[in-house]
Scaffold this active site. Sequence first.
Site, PDB file in Angstrom:
ATOM      1  N   GLY A 187       0.733 -59.899  -1.843  1.00  0.00           N
ATOM      2  CA  GLY A 187      -0.252 -60.663  -1.070  1.00  0.00           C
ATOM      3  C   GLY A 187      -1.595 -59.953  -1.037  1.00  0.00           C
ATOM      4  O   GLY A 187      -1.669 -58.733  -0.879  1.00  0.00           O
ATOM      5  N   HIS A 213       5.146 -64.594   2.972  1.00  0.00           N
ATOM      6  CA  HIS A 213       6.120 -64.066   2.013  1.00  0.00           C
ATOM      7  C   HIS A 213       6.750 -65.208   1.202  1.00  0.00           C
ATOM      8  O   HIS A 213       6.950 -65.094  -0.005  1.00  0.00           O
ATOM      9  CB  HIS A 213       7.274 -63.354   2.734  1.00  0.00           C
ATOM     10  CG  HIS A 213       6.899 -62.117   3.467  1.00  0.00           C
ATOM     11  ND1 HIS A 213       6.867 -62.037   4.835  1.00  0.00           N
ATOM     12  CD2 HIS A 213       6.539 -60.883   3.018  1.00  0.00           C
ATOM     13  CE1 HIS A 213       6.525 -60.822   5.205  1.00  0.00           C
ATOM     14  NE2 HIS A 213       6.304 -60.101   4.120  1.00  0.00           N
TER      15      HIS A 213
END
Length: 280
Positions: A147, A37
Amino acid sequence: MKTVKTVAELQQAISAGKADGGKVGFVPTMGALHEGHLHLVRRCKSENDICVVSVFVNPTQFNNPEDLEKYPRTPDADCRLLESAGCDIVFLPGVEDIYPEPDTRVFDFGTLDKVMEGKMRPGHFNGVAQVVSRLFDLVTPDFSYFGEKDFQQVAIIREMVKQLNIPVQVIQVPIVREESGLAMSSRNMRLTDSEKKDAVAISKALFQSKEDMASYSLKETVDRVIAQINEIDSLDVEYFEIVDSVTLQPVDNWSDSENIVGCITVFCGQVRLIDNIIYK
Ligand code: PAF
């Protein structure tokens, strides 16, 4: 870093930054943050004037209430990490801020959500689309970062953005891996030390299959990856599919598409891990 909890506070903080024509970058998360993250947050910060991160465990994307309850919630640690990564505004809404009314929208993603994660977790991507579209409405980002580990999720979000005509550019960021090769995930914290070692076999099999792709047919590759991973006692492959990276539909031969990805889900003990490899 500003911490905001309500929609009014969020919009006030963003409009102050936008007033000078600043670009807004956005990273939506469900918290329990890890290096993967933070990599998105750093990239967002480096490419925008204001970096906004949301931390919200979205109930509508869980098809199992127990999973929702068990989902790790670590807001204090998350905020410390976000501050160190350069986040400007962290948005920590409650359910009532995101869903003042129940969201009854049903999206039609055609075949995109009928395969792989969509097939295994019915309703999951509808919930993801609900929350991400709501967050896009509130944050009005110019760029949003996701992602690549959740490969199908990114494809669904791109489709949702197209269908709803949202003026945001979706940026797909390559998987961040531990030194061992294991894809970073909030779920890794639920692995025992020995499971974590075993789980390395997943990325190892994927990397090996890419190295060997000239020597084996696509179907042989699928079988070899599954067999190599299932050889380890604690690992159990749920699916491994080699698909066209845009349509997510299965391909039979390496020559069937210019863009091919292999997506895998593996149970490591009780923990469901996902990973993927881009073949071309
Ligand atoms: O990938 C996630 O963490 C979530 O699905 C997302 C995009 C933050 C939506 O809740």
